[in-house]
Design a protein around this motif. Structure first.
Motif, mmCIF file in Angstrom:
data_model
loop_
_atom_site.group_PDB
_atom_site.id
_atom_site.type_symbol
_atom_site.label_atom_id
_atom_site.label_comp_id
_atom_site.label_asym_id
_atom_site.label_seq_id
_atom_site.Cartn_x
_atom_site.Cartn_y
_atom_site.Cartn_z
ATOM 1 N N TYR A 194 -5.348 9.102 -0.341
ATOM 2 C CA TYR A 194 -5.131 8.638 -1.701
ATOM 3 C C TYR A 194 -4.137 7.482 -1.666
ATOM 4 O O TYR A 194 -3.025 7.649 -1.187
ATOM 5 C CB TYR A 194 -4.577 9.770 -2.568
ATOM 6 C CG TYR A 194 -5.462 10.992 -2.590
ATOM 7 C CD1 TYR A 194 -6.490 11.102 -3.511
ATOM 8 C CD2 TYR A 194 -5.270 12.022 -1.673
ATOM 9 C CE1 TYR A 194 -7.308 12.224 -3.528
ATOM 10 C CE2 TYR A 194 -6.081 13.145 -1.686
ATOM 11 C CZ TYR A 194 -7.101 13.240 -2.614
ATOM 12 O OH TYR A 194 -7.906 14.340 -2.632
ATOM 13 N N THR A 195 -4.556 6.338 -2.177
ATOM 14 C CA THR A 195 -3.736 5.141 -2.055
ATOM 15 C C THR A 195 -3.665 4.371 -3.367
ATOM 16 O O THR A 195 -4.657 4.252 -4.082
ATOM 17 C CB THR A 195 -4.330 4.203 -0.973
ATOM 18 O OG1 THR A 195 -4.503 4.940 0.226
ATOM 19 C CG2 THR A 195 -3.448 3.012 -0.715
ATOM 20 N N TYR A 196 -2.489 3.840 -3.647
ATOM 21 C CA TYR A 196 -2.326 2.834 -4.693
ATOM 22 C C TYR A 196 -2.061 1.512 -3.990
ATOM 23 O O TYR A 196 -1.206 1.417 -3.116
ATOM 24 C CB TYR A 196 -1.126 3.141 -5.597
ATOM 25 C CG TYR A 196 -1.455 3.913 -6.844
ATOM 26 C CD1 TYR A 196 -2.483 3.514 -7.698
ATOM 27 C CD2 TYR A 196 -0.719 5.032 -7.194
ATOM 28 C CE1 TYR A 196 -2.771 4.216 -8.851
ATOM 29 C CE2 TYR A 196 -1.000 5.738 -8.353
ATOM 30 C CZ TYR A 196 -2.032 5.326 -9.171
ATOM 31 O OH TYR A 196 -2.318 6.015 -10.320
ATOM 32 N N LEU A 197 -2.806 0.481 -4.371
ATOM 33 C CA LEU A 197 -2.589 -0.868 -3.863
ATOM 34 C C LEU A 197 -1.923 -1.690 -4.963
ATOM 35 O O LEU A 197 -2.390 -1.710 -6.096
ATOM 36 C CB LEU A 197 -3.914 -1.518 -3.476
ATOM 37 C CG LEU A 197 -4.731 -0.803 -2.397
ATOM 38 C CD1 LEU A 197 -6.099 -1.464 -2.241
ATOM 39 C CD2 LEU A 197 -3.992 -0.796 -1.092
ATOM 40 N N ILE A 198 -0.830 -2.357 -4.608
ATOM 41 C CA ILE A 198 -0.104 -3.216 -5.547
ATOM 42 C C ILE A 198 -0.345 -4.660 -5.114
ATOM 43 O O ILE A 198 -0.209 -4.982 -3.936
ATOM 44 C CB ILE A 198 1.416 -2.944 -5.510
ATOM 45 C CG1 ILE A 198 1.721 -1.475 -5.730
ATOM 46 C CG2 ILE A 198 2.135 -3.810 -6.545
ATOM 47 C CD1 ILE A 198 3.172 -1.116 -5.431
ATOM 48 N N GLU A 247 0.853 -1.180 0.000
ATOM 49 C CA GLU A 247 0.000 0.000 0.000
ATOM 50 C C GLU A 247 0.893 1.235 0.000
ATOM 51 O O GLU A 247 1.808 1.349 0.807
ATOM 52 C CB GLU A 247 -0.869 -0.018 1.262
ATOM 53 C CG GLU A 247 -1.842 1.102 1.365
ATOM 54 C CD GLU A 247 -2.724 0.976 2.605
ATOM 55 O OE1 GLU A 247 -2.676 1.891 3.439
ATOM 56 O OE2 GLU A 247 -3.441 -0.033 2.717
ATOM 57 N N VAL A 248 0.633 2.150 -0.935
ATOM 58 C CA VAL A 248 1.406 3.389 -1.034
ATOM 59 C C VAL A 248 0.424 4.552 -0.930
ATOM 60 O O VAL A 248 -0.508 4.653 -1.728
ATOM 61 C CB VAL A 248 2.195 3.468 -2.358
ATOM 62 C CG1 VAL A 248 3.059 4.718 -2.380
ATOM 63 C CG2 VAL A 248 3.047 2.226 -2.548
ATOM 64 N N ILE A 249 0.650 5.423 0.057
ATOM 65 C CA ILE A 249 -0.266 6.531 0.335
ATOM 66 C C ILE A 249 0.348 7.837 -0.157
ATOM 67 O O ILE A 249 1.530 8.103 0.045
ATOM 68 C CB ILE A 249 -0.556 6.616 1.848
ATOM 69 C CG1 ILE A 249 -1.220 5.315 2.312
ATOM 70 C CG2 ILE A 249 -1.417 7.822 2.178
ATOM 71 C CD1 ILE A 249 -1.331 5.179 3.805
#
Length: 133
Positions: A69-73, A8-10
């Protein structure tokens, strides 16, 4: 069936555009990276390199209250090449201003031609800890 590896990248303000993420990933890895929408309304992208048989998923997520705001990998734990693409994408997202609790291995920002020479996830430092988390 095993659960996928996830990260998880915020981001504080807004998510970087997928085009920027893919361009930076291409420049960092030195590989041709393909990105295709794998979901409805571009809520899931499949990022891959067909030649090296690497594929991971990237999903944007915005939480309204409080704004987050998050990107989930996510990647398949049984593909021996995916940890490289997964961790290098994490490296790129951190470079673009994201924050994550995941630790980066030293090979995460290396081009694939450099990392590939010694590639064996079973012997890479930190891989066992990442796999068991």
């Amino acid at each position: 069936m095993a659960a996928p590896f996830t990260s998880e990248v915020i981001f504080e303000e807004c998510l970087p555009l997928i085009d920027i993420v893919v361009r930076e990933l291409t420049l960092t890895t030195g590989m041709m990276i393909d990105c295709q929408s794998a979901g409805v309304d571009d809520v899931l992208w499949r990022i891959s390199n067909q030649k090296a048989a690497m594929a991971i998923d990237l999903m944007p997520y915005v939480e309204v209250i409080p704004y987050k705001y998050t990107y989930l990998i996510a990647s398949d734990p049984f593909n021996k090449w995916n940890p490289y693409l997964h961790r290098t994408l994490l490296f790129v997202l951190l470079k673009l201003g994201g924050k994550s609790e995941d630790q980066l291995p030293v090979w995460a920002g290396l081009p694939w031609l450099v990392a590939q020479k010694d590639w064996n996830p079973n012997y890479l430092k930190g891989f066992e800890l990442w796999y068991k988390r």
